[in-house]
Design an enzyme around this catalytic site. Structure first.
Site, mmCIF file in Angstrom:
data_model
loop_
_atom_site.group_PDB
_atom_site.id
_atom_site.type_symbol
_atom_site.label_atom_id
_atom_site.label_comp_id
_atom_site.label_asym_id
_atom_site.label_seq_id
_atom_site.Cartn_x
_atom_site.Cartn_y
_atom_site.Cartn_z
ATOM 1 N N TYR A 68 0.846 -1.206 0.090
ATOM 2 C CA TYR A 68 0.250 -0.094 -0.032
ATOM 3 C C TYR A 68 0.845 1.140 0.137
ATOM 4 O O TYR A 68 0.403 2.244 -0.469
ATOM 5 C CB TYR A 68 -0.883 -0.010 1.100
ATOM 6 C CG TYR A 68 -2.393 0.683 0.878
ATOM 7 C CD1 TYR A 68 -2.971 0.690 -0.220
ATOM 8 C CD2 TYR A 68 -2.575 1.542 1.894
ATOM 9 C CE1 TYR A 68 -4.174 1.161 -0.403
ATOM 10 C CE2 TYR A 68 -4.065 2.365 1.614
ATOM 11 C CZ TYR A 68 -4.477 2.230 0.420
ATOM 12 O OH TYR A 68 -5.886 2.847 0.303
ATOM 13 N N LYS B 18 -3.717 8.331 3.050
ATOM 14 C CA LYS B 18 -4.925 7.736 3.927
ATOM 15 C C LYS B 18 -4.601 8.268 5.339
ATOM 16 O O LYS B 18 -5.425 8.888 5.783
ATOM 17 C CB LYS B 18 -5.039 6.415 3.899
ATOM 18 C CG LYS B 18 -5.712 5.760 2.386
ATOM 19 C CD LYS B 18 -7.010 6.539 2.036
ATOM 20 C CE LYS B 18 -7.517 5.967 0.738
ATOM 21 N NZ LYS B 18 -8.987 6.802 0.359
#
Length: 256
Positions: free
Chosen positions: A154, A161
């Site tokens: 990720y 995020k």
């Protein structure tokens, strides 16, 4: 008109396919009495085609959240379809390929800056662009993926995020005096177009299927969408700066 969102006017971003969380939000919102306006960027004709699959065809406005002219004109564009907004759904995220898939140490600033601009700063930008249309009682809801941990593959999207989650708290602080809430929904992994762009996404799929306390359906966007609708509704009038996890309970577990 009846339903959880009866009479609400919503702006929903991020509808690219009918497998997106944003599409499920728009569909359920209409079924629960809301008027929905969509935004699209790039493949606008694709969004317009998908919009026709909703219970009621929804108007589509072009919006690039990194374009200051688009943001400045958003309120006027929305007013062509509804006279105000009660809620805004931020379902926008993008990172160049160098920022995903294990290249965390090698990604250059230009690519990282793009990821942060589109995925993090845009939350504030969108909220401010919609603010002239909103009244006390309104809500901004965004979508995140639990950023309290570092996830394999990720990489910089995880950093983006984490920034989004912090930005939502600051937005809650600054918009609270205006009576506007800011909350996020942290969904578990779903087979959306965004997920397909992440190299090694299957690692998430396997982990959730094995460890989530509640059965986790990788193809069902409705649970996350329902959480968004609840936060947009009048049933959470004093909740802001919150992150609601819709991940089968995975976030509550320790390491195996």
């Amino acid at each position: 008109m009846s339903g959880l969102l009866a009479g609400k006017r919503l702006l929903v971003t991020g509808v690219i396919t009918d497998a997106s969380i944003a599409f499920s939000v728009a569909k359920l919102a209409q079924e629960n009495g809301a008027q929905v306006v969509l935004t699209g960027f790039g493949r606008l004709s694709l969004v317009e085609r998908i919009a026709k699959r909703l219970p009621e065809p929804a108007p589509v406005i072009e919006l690039d959240v990194t374009n200051t002219e688009h943001l400045a004109g958003l309120a006027d564009s929305v007013r062509q379809h509804v006279d105000g907004l009660d809620g805004v759904v931020h379902s926008i995220g993008f990172a160049p390929q160098s920022c995903l898939g294990g290249g965390f140490l090698d990604a250059g600033w230009d690519d990282v800056a793009t990821a942060l601009h589109v995925s993090t700063y845009s939350y504030k930008s969108l909220a401010m662009a919609a603010l002239p249309l909103m009244q006390p009682g309104g809500a901004v809801v965004g979508l995140t993926f639990d950023a309290t941990k570092a996830w394999p593959v990720y990489d910089w999207m995880g950093v983006a995020k984490a920034g989004l989650e912090s930005a939502s708290r600051y937005l809650a602080m600054h918009l609270g005096p205006k009576g506007i809430r800011s909350n996020l929904v942290a969904a578990g992994p779903l087979r959306t177009m965004a997920a397909k762009s992440i190299p090694g996404f299957e690692k998430f799929e396997q982990t959730w299927s094995e460890r989530a306390p509640l059965p986790w359906d990788l193809t069902d966007q409705e649970p996350a969408a329902r959480a968004c609708l609840a936060l947009l509704s009048d049933w959470f009038p004093a909740t802001t700066g919150e992150i609601v996890h819709v991940d089968g309970g995975y976030h509550a577990l320790g390491a195996a």
